[in-house]
Design a protein around this motif. Sequence first.
Motif, short mmCIF file in Angstrom:
data_model
loop_
_atom_site.label_atom_id
_atom_site.label_comp_id
_atom_site.label_asym_id
_atom_site.label_seq_id
_atom_site.Cartn_x
_atom_site.Cartn_y
_atom_site.Cartn_z
N GLY A 50 0.90 -1.31 0.02
CA GLY A 50 0.12 -0.16 0.06
C GLY A 50 0.86 1.25 -0.18
O GLY A 50 0.48 2.30 -0.48
N LEU A 51 1.84 1.15 0.85
CA LEU A 51 2.85 2.42 0.61
C LEU A 51 3.31 2.70 -0.78
O LEU A 51 3.63 3.76 -1.07
N THR A 52 3.78 1.61 -1.24
CA THR A 52 4.37 1.71 -2.67
C THR A 52 3.51 2.21 -3.68
O THR A 52 3.73 3.25 -4.42
N LEU A 53 2.21 1.77 -3.58
CA LEU A 53 1.09 2.78 -4.31
C LEU A 53 0.95 4.29 -3.85
O LEU A 53 0.75 4.93 -4.77
N GLN A 54 0.98 4.42 -2.65
CA GLN A 54 1.15 6.11 -2.47
C GLN A 54 2.26 6.57 -2.74
O GLN A 54 2.29 7.81 -3.37
N VAL A 55 3.60 6.10 -2.60
CA VAL A 55 4.72 6.64 -3.05
C VAL A 55 4.77 6.95 -4.64
O VAL A 55 5.13 8.17 -4.98
N LEU A 56 4.25 5.92 -5.32
CA LEU A 56 4.10 6.28 -6.73
C LEU A 56 3.10 6.74 -7.37
O LEU A 56 2.74 7.01 -8.78
N ASP A 57 1.89 7.02 -6.48
CA ASP A 57 0.76 7.47 -6.89
C ASP A 57 0.18 6.83 -7.81
O ASP A 57 -0.52 7.21 -8.93
N ASN A 58 0.31 5.52 -7.60
CA ASN A 58 -0.32 4.48 -8.62
C ASN A 58 0.10 4.54 -10.35
O ASN A 58 -0.49 3.84 -10.96
N ILE A 59 1.20 5.10 -10.37
CA ILE A 59 1.74 5.03 -11.73
C ILE A 59 3.33 4.66 -11.58
O ILE A 59 3.73 4.71 -10.58
N SER A 60 3.65 4.21 -12.82
CA SER A 60 5.08 3.78 -12.74
C SER A 60 5.88 5.21 -13.15
O SER A 60 5.68 6.05 -13.78
#
Length: 421
Positions: free
Chosen positions: A167-177
Amino acid sequence: MTRTVPPASEPEAQTATAPKDVAPAVALHTGTSDVRALLTSNLRQSGIYVAFVVIVALFAILTDGTSLSPGNVTNIVLQYSYILILAIGMVIVIIAGHIDLSVGSVVALTGAVSAVLVIRQGMPWWAGALAAIAVGLAIGAWQGFWVAYVGIPAFIVTLAGMLLFRGLTLQVLDNISLSPFPSEYGRIASGFLNGLLGGNGYDAFTLLIGAVAVAGYAFSNFRTRIARIKYQQPVESFPLFVAKIVAVGAVVMAFAWQLAHARGLPIVLIVLAVLIIAYGVITKRTVFGRQVYAIGGNLAAATLSGVKVRAVNFWIFVNMGFLAAVAGIVFSSRSNGAQPSAGNMFELDAIAACFIGGAAVTGGVGTVVGAMVGGLIMAVMSNGMQLMGIDQSIQSVVKGLVLLLAVAFDVYNKRRAGTSR
């Protein structure tokens, strides 16, 4: 009048001569037992090596030699290096009797942090790598605290971590690559050292490194043999010892020869070799390593022996966080970017590598080298099936069966050992 002494009865005569006649038999029996114990203790590890050679040969035949081509050997190193890095940390966790289900999410989060700093913020590549390692250490300390000092089982803590860090990964990347990384960052996983010593159609430096590795392996095994003889421990015969060194040396030099005829020595292979050597020394020759085995082998006995169990467990997970961060850097470098789905199922590949490589489900057993061989078995199988065009679903079935058989073999050995006692 002389008294005649009657001859000793047969049992008495046997007793009188027993020390002379029985001693050689006892010595022979002891030698046979030592050899049997030596072969039994090395059966599992030797079986892994034999299985690895058989699998390599099988896929070489099925792919008409493509799997052993210089380019493909190099690709195997590049594609599976991060799994091997994770397996180094995972085998230490498993030896201590724990498990870590969060490493795939940690790989994703550390790669995402590095990408945000380097790609989005424009910071130097090394700043992103250092930040990723710092995040990995912090994650390891977080999970180690809950396991070691609060007493929550590692399975639960890392299962929660798998969800939390994804979940933190999604937050850090704003759900984009995010991509691409600068070329310096990309060289971590895709760079090569070649041309340093020249060579006619091959890289001589790679062959030199291979020769040094073989010499180091031979010297280390010779020292170990001398030490075992000094303490009167059983060792294999000298011809068998030499044959083992020659066989390993031939495999290493063949591997170096293939790399030398491709693009040279991969930088990530140097990183992996340094980690293998360092953690091999840590697990075998340091107090910390012996304490890890003691905790996994018998927790109560380790506690009574004065081992600081909480501290050791804490640092085991800090170390796992560090290696997961290194794997995250390598994977993001290899991918040339960070993706929200990065690291998916990596934890299962790392765990499978450890169990296939000889780690015991109950803890207390396992080696870094064994985990590397188990990881290479998985890598060769995956690569070979991809070259053959086998469907991904079938590949998963095969991997699952191999893992199941490896654990079943471990259980069988333990039952047989218990019966023999």
